[in-house]
Design an enzyme around this catalytic site. Structure first.
Site, mmCIF file in Angstrom:
data_model
loop_
_atom_site.group_PDB
_atom_site.id
_atom_site.type_symbol
_atom_site.label_atom_id
_atom_site.label_comp_id
_atom_site.label_asym_id
_atom_site.label_seq_id
_atom_site.Cartn_x
_atom_site.Cartn_y
_atom_site.Cartn_z
ATOM 1 N N ILE A 162 0.197 -0.931 0.132
ATOM 2 C CA ILE A 162 0.340 0.043 0.177
ATOM 3 C C ILE A 162 0.945 1.281 -0.408
ATOM 4 O O ILE A 162 0.707 2.778 0.143
ATOM 5 C CB ILE A 162 -0.966 -0.337 1.115
ATOM 6 N N ASN A 182 11.062 -8.709 7.678
ATOM 7 C CA ASN A 182 10.840 -8.122 8.206
ATOM 8 C C ASN A 182 10.992 -9.294 10.090
ATOM 9 O O ASN A 182 10.028 -9.833 9.920
ATOM 10 C CB ASN A 182 10.368 -7.166 8.779
ATOM 11 N N HIS A 232 5.687 -11.628 5.823
ATOM 12 C CA HIS A 232 5.710 -11.132 4.536
ATOM 13 C C HIS A 232 6.809 -10.726 3.814
ATOM 14 O O HIS A 232 7.968 -10.741 4.863
ATOM 15 C CB HIS A 232 5.127 -9.972 4.749
HETATM 16 P P1 DGP Z 1 6.812 -5.101 7.539
HETATM 17 O O1 DGP Z 1 7.266 -2.974 7.908
HETATM 18 O O2 DGP Z 1 7.892 -5.567 7.332
HETATM 19 O O3 DGP Z 1 6.029 -4.985 8.649
HETATM 20 O O4 DGP Z 1 6.078 -3.838 6.152
HETATM 21 C C1 DGP Z 1 4.521 -4.180 5.906
HETATM 22 C C2 DGP Z 1 4.716 -3.503 4.699
HETATM 23 O O5 DGP Z 1 2.430 -3.174 5.018
HETATM 24 C C3 DGP Z 1 4.250 -1.431 4.764
HETATM 25 O O6 DGP Z 1 5.631 -2.120 3.794
HETATM 26 C C4 DGP Z 1 3.032 -1.566 4.109
HETATM 27 C C5 DGP Z 1 2.027 -2.802 4.262
HETATM 28 N N1 DGP Z 1 0.681 -2.709 4.542
HETATM 29 C C6 DGP Z 1 0.326 -1.985 5.733
HETATM 30 N N2 DGP Z 1 -1.162 -2.607 5.460
HETATM 31 C C7 DGP Z 1 -1.548 -2.693 4.213
HETATM 32 C C8 DGP Z 1 -2.551 -2.839 3.438
HETATM 33 O O7 DGP Z 1 -4.134 -2.993 4.377
HETATM 34 N N3 DGP Z 1 -2.841 -3.705 2.535
HETATM 35 C C9 DGP Z 1 -1.181 -3.820 1.978
HETATM 36 N N4 DGP Z 1 -1.792 -3.947 0.340
HETATM 37 N N5 DGP Z 1 -0.387 -3.165 2.343
HETATM 38 C C10 DGP Z 1 -0.023 -2.549 3.553
#
Ligand code: DGP
Length: 119
Positions: free
Chosen positions: A37, A92, A105
């Site tokens: 996102i 992470n 992820h």
């Molecule tokens: P991390 O810091 O490794 O936990 O990365 C989490 C990632 O998830 C961050 O880059 C933003 C993404 N993210 C958080 N909420 C959402 C969501 O609701 N949808 C999508 N597509 N991405 C999300």
């Protein structure tokens, strides 16, 4: 990071179920992949298991699922046409690892020259 999130209140579980919309690029019975996102690169895709797993730290003894997630990450990178120019796979864990969503992820990042700094 909320370390006590369960599949009931986990945003990536909701995305995997289809309860929260996402820009999906891959899906199978075990793994989903969708665009971040808040992209940090022209291609920024997240690859996650459907099953709720808090982070890679919990998958030490599940090499099969870990392998599936990494295999899909490579599949996504190739589908994004990143193989020739290069890409980064990153995951992470925990506070110091800057994990913000407590559902495992792998970030697939590419489409520009990434910084060599990892921390
Ligand atoms: P991390 O810091 O490794 O936990 O990365 C989490 C990632 O998830 C961050 O880059 C933003 C993404 N993210 C958080 N909420 C959402 C969501 O609701 N949808 C999508 N597509 N991405 C999300």
């Amino acid at each position: 990071m909320r370390s006590n999130a369960t599949e009931q209140d986990c945003v990536f579980c909701a995305i995997a179920r289809g309860d929260i919309p996402s820009d999906s690029v891959y899906s199978d019975d075990q793994v989903v992949a969708f665009r971040d996102i808040n992209p940090q690169a022209p291609s920024h895709v997240l690859v996650a298991p459907r099953r709720h797993v808090a982070s890679v730290n919990q998958l030490k003894d599940d090499g099969e699922l870990l392998g599936r997630v990494m295999s899909v990450a490579v599949t996504v990178a190739q589908a994004e046409d990143l193989a020739a120019s290069g890409y980064r796979l990153a995951t992470n864990h925990g506070r110091d690892g800057a994990q913000t969503v407590p559902h495992l992820h792998v970030h697939v990042l590419g489409g520009r020259a990434l910084s060599g700094r990892l921390g």
